[in-house]
Scaffold this motif. Structure first.
Motif, mmCIF file in Angstrom:
data_model
loop_
_atom_site.group_PDB
_atom_site.id
_atom_site.type_symbol
_atom_site.label_atom_id
_atom_site.label_comp_id
_atom_site.label_asym_id
_atom_site.label_seq_id
_atom_site.Cartn_x
_atom_site.Cartn_y
_atom_site.Cartn_z
ATOM 1 N N UNK A 138 13.192 27.805 51.558
ATOM 2 C CA UNK A 138 13.685 27.860 52.936
ATOM 3 C C UNK A 138 12.533 27.724 53.920
ATOM 4 N N UNK A 139 11.432 28.413 53.635
ATOM 5 C CA UNK A 139 10.251 28.322 54.508
ATOM 6 C C UNK A 139 9.726 26.891 54.548
ATOM 7 N N UNK A 140 9.724 26.219 53.400
ATOM 8 C CA UNK A 140 9.274 24.824 53.346
ATOM 9 C C UNK A 140 10.163 23.934 54.208
ATOM 10 N N UNK A 141 11.464 24.088 54.078
ATOM 11 C CA UNK A 141 12.393 23.250 54.833
ATOM 12 C C UNK A 141 12.300 23.520 56.332
ATOM 13 N N UNK A 156 20.342 42.279 36.381
ATOM 14 C CA UNK A 156 20.712 41.045 37.079
ATOM 15 C C UNK A 156 20.290 41.122 38.542
ATOM 16 N N UNK A 157 20.484 42.281 39.145
ATOM 17 C CA UNK A 157 20.073 42.454 40.540
ATOM 18 C C UNK A 157 18.560 42.291 40.683
ATOM 19 N N UNK A 158 17.818 42.863 39.747
ATOM 20 C CA UNK A 158 16.362 42.713 39.788
ATOM 21 C C UNK A 158 15.963 41.250 39.649
ATOM 22 N N UNK A 159 16.655 40.518 38.780
ATOM 23 C CA UNK A 159 16.359 39.092 38.599
ATOM 24 C C UNK A 159 16.638 38.330 39.893
ATOM 25 N N UNK A 160 17.750 38.650 40.517
ATOM 26 C CA UNK A 160 18.092 37.970 41.772
ATOM 27 C C UNK A 160 17.043 38.248 42.844
ATOM 28 N N UNK A 161 16.634 39.513 42.947
ATOM 29 C CA UNK A 161 15.707 39.888 44.011
ATOM 30 C C UNK A 161 14.284 39.408 43.744
ATOM 31 N N UNK A 162 13.840 39.489 42.495
ATOM 32 C CA UNK A 162 12.440 39.199 42.182
ATOM 33 C C UNK A 162 12.174 37.754 41.783
ATOM 34 N N UNK A 163 13.232 37.036 41.421
ATOM 35 C CA UNK A 163 13.055 35.641 41.011
ATOM 36 C C UNK A 163 13.781 34.707 41.973
ATOM 37 N N UNK A 164 15.102 34.805 42.009
ATOM 38 C CA UNK A 164 15.874 33.856 42.813
ATOM 39 C C UNK A 164 15.576 33.976 44.301
ATOM 40 N N UNK A 193 19.122 26.332 48.330
ATOM 41 C CA UNK A 193 19.866 26.589 47.101
ATOM 42 C C UNK A 193 20.295 25.289 46.426
ATOM 43 N N UNK A 194 20.664 24.306 47.237
ATOM 44 C CA UNK A 194 21.070 23.024 46.670
ATOM 45 C C UNK A 194 19.897 22.300 46.009
ATOM 46 N N UNK A 195 18.688 22.544 46.497
ATOM 47 C CA UNK A 195 17.518 21.883 45.916
ATOM 48 C C UNK A 195 17.374 22.185 44.431
ATOM 49 N N UNK A 196 17.688 23.416 44.050
ATOM 50 C CA UNK A 196 17.466 23.821 42.658
ATOM 51 C C UNK A 196 18.765 23.975 41.869
ATOM 52 N N UNK A 197 19.885 23.551 42.455
ATOM 53 C CA UNK A 197 21.161 23.646 41.738
ATOM 54 C C UNK A 197 21.137 22.929 40.385
ATOM 55 N N UNK A 198 20.468 21.766 40.258
ATOM 56 C CA UNK A 198 20.446 21.099 38.945
ATOM 57 C C UNK A 198 19.747 21.903 37.852
ATOM 58 N N UNK A 199 18.973 22.912 38.230
ATOM 59 C CA UNK A 199 18.335 23.756 37.213
ATOM 60 C C UNK A 199 19.403 24.460 36.378
#
Length: 210
Positions: free
Chosen positions: A139-142, A123-131, A161-167
């Motif tokens: 964030x860079x875009x905004x 789960x940690x790897x998923x958070x770091x490498x995907x999320x 984070x709110x941008x992709x919350x509906x996912x």
């Protein structure tokens, strides 16, 4: 069954194992799933599975790599190529429904939510490498949009984070409620409405306009 000898055959066998593993994790849960079960579902021996993966944690990591990372890379490139913020967000919200409907992402989200405590390192790897990669790109875009005066938000990190919350909402809805065909989610409509709300929320206040 003969051992795969060509690279193409090896790739096909590996994909077969990953497809079987995703279904096994989804139906039985990560904690309960065994390598024997994955092998049985794939129609191969357990020994063959171990030729490709040493553990079910390694299998899930491979699933993340094959399912999620290409989507993240596509989003990163799309956001970088877009000329302005509105175009970037529109491209993002057009792409996400396709990912939700045509990929295995909803099943992966369900597995993560159901059994996160069973494999914290994965789960940690998923958070770091995907999320975190996704949040960083958004964030860079905004921040770029704020600097250019196209949008305004006092907290780009939270807004990302709110941008992709509906996912998450969409994935949960699909894997839980859509067995009842009366509950099919209009994902495209959801993200069209979300885009309109986001653009309104990010609009530069009148007092800040030049």
């Amino acid at each position: 069954m003969k051992r795969a000898i060509s690279e193409a055959a090896k790739d096909q066998r590996r994909d077969l194992i990953l497809d079987a593993a995703l279904e096994e994790f989804f139906e039985s849960g990560f904690r309960a799933a065994r390598m024997d079960d994955i092998a049985r579902r794939a129609g191969i021996s357990k020994g063959t599975v171990y030729l490709y993966f040493n553990s079910k944690e390694e299998v899930f990591t491979a699933l993340v790599t094959s399912i999620a990372l290409p989507k993240i890379e596509h989003i990163e490139q799309t956001l970088k190529r877009s000329g302005n913020i509105k175009a970037a967000l529109h491209a993002l919200f057009q792409y996400i429904p396709t990912v939700i409907r045509e990929s295995k992402m909803p099943k992966m989200v369900k597995i993560l939510i159901s059994d996160a405590r069973a494999f914290p390192e994965v789960v940690r790897d998923y958070r770091e490498n995907v999320l975190n990669r996704l949040f960083s790109a958004l964030t860079a875009l905004l921040k770029r949009g704020c600097r250019s005066g196209e949008i305004h938000t006092p907290a780009p990190e939270h807004a990302a984070r709110l941008l992709v919350a509906p996912v998450i909402f969409s994935a949960i809805w699909i894997v839980i409620f859509e067995e009842d065909r009366r509950s099919v989610l209009d994902v495209e409509g959801l993200f069209a409405a979300h885009e309109a709300m986001v653009l309104k929320a990010l609009a530069v206040p009148a007092e800040r306009r030049k």
